[in-house]
Design a protein around this motif. Sequence first.
Motif, PDB file in Angstrom:
ATOM      1  N   ALA A 112       0.820  -1.218   0.000  1.00 60.99           N
ATOM      2  CA  ALA A 112       0.000   0.000   0.000  1.00 60.99           C
ATOM      3  C   ALA A 112       0.852   1.265   0.000  1.00 60.99           C
ATOM      4  O   ALA A 112       0.417   2.307  -0.505  1.00 60.99           O
ATOM      5  N   ASP A 113       2.082   1.198   0.523  1.00 62.78           N
ATOM      6  CA  ASP A 113       2.983   2.347   0.511  1.00 62.78           C
ATOM      7  C   ASP A 113       3.475   2.655  -0.901  1.00 62.78           C
ATOM      8  O   ASP A 113       3.887   3.778  -1.186  1.00 62.78           O
ATOM      9  N   LEU A 114       3.458   1.662  -1.763  1.00 59.56           N
ATOM     10  CA  LEU A 114       4.079   1.772  -3.081  1.00 59.56           C
ATOM     11  C   LEU A 114       3.095   1.918  -4.229  1.00 59.56           C
ATOM     12  O   LEU A 114       3.481   2.326  -5.324  1.00 59.56           O
ATOM     13  N   GLU A 115       1.827   1.587  -4.004  1.00 56.90           N
ATOM     14  CA  GLU A 115       0.838   1.570  -5.087  1.00 56.90           C
ATOM     15  C   GLU A 115       0.787   2.887  -5.846  1.00 56.90           C
ATOM     16  O   GLU A 115       0.756   2.904  -7.076  1.00 56.90           O
ATOM     17  N   GLU A 116       0.773   4.000  -5.135  1.00 57.92           N
ATOM     18  CA  GLU A 116       0.680   5.318  -5.774  1.00 57.92           C
ATOM     19  C   GLU A 116       1.837   5.540  -6.752  1.00 57.92           C
ATOM     20  O   GLU A 116       1.630   5.985  -7.883  1.00 57.92           O
ATOM     21  N   VAL A 117       3.056   5.225  -6.336  1.00 53.38           N
ATOM     22  CA  VAL A 117       4.230   5.436  -7.180  1.00 53.38           C
ATOM     23  C   VAL A 117       4.221   4.456  -8.354  1.00 53.38           C
ATOM     24  O   VAL A 117       4.545   4.822  -9.487  1.00 53.38           O
ATOM     25  N   LEU A 118       3.818   3.221  -8.108  1.00 55.65           N
ATOM     26  CA  LEU A 118       3.785   2.216  -9.174  1.00 55.65           C
ATOM     27  C   LEU A 118       2.803   2.594 -10.283  1.00 55.65           C
ATOM     28  O   LEU A 118       3.004   2.222 -11.441  1.00 55.65           O
ATOM     29  N   LYS A 119       1.768   3.342  -9.953  1.00 60.11           N
ATOM     30  CA  LYS A 119       0.754   3.746 -10.939  1.00 60.11           C
ATOM     31  C   LYS A 119       1.206   4.917 -11.810  1.00 60.11           C
ATOM     32  O   LYS A 119       0.485   5.337 -12.701  1.00 60.11           O
TER      33      LYS A 119
END
Length: 122
Positions: free
Chosen positions: A52-59
């Motif tokens: 969940a910490d990474l989802e924003e950046v991965l998108k």
Amino acid sequence: MSSPQISSLSWGHMKVKGCSSSYKDCKVWPGGSRAWDWTETGTDHRPGVQPADLEEVLKKGIELLVIGRGMSEALQVPSSTLDFVRQSGVDVRVLQTEKAVAEYNKLAGQGAKVGGVFHSTC
């Protein structure tokens, strides 16, 4: 859009080029950055970085993610989190934060589609 360079790093303080704010912990991606607020996902040093910490950046269309574990590498990165990143089709590098910022800046300077999450204290 290019990934912004991290212009300075010291204990508890990070600056991103082109951004007037400073961060304790931050997320960066092509075209932007923001504070990495651990309370949003309940993150702590252990068990560490969560998907969940990474989802924003991965998108954000990145091909490579750099994770900075802190100056003393206290922040854990579970293998399940690394698997999540790789299953998203993104390569990942996990380093001590000073090394992570240097690697991120090198890649950003080369025009890579790179994102990062960085912990600037322990």
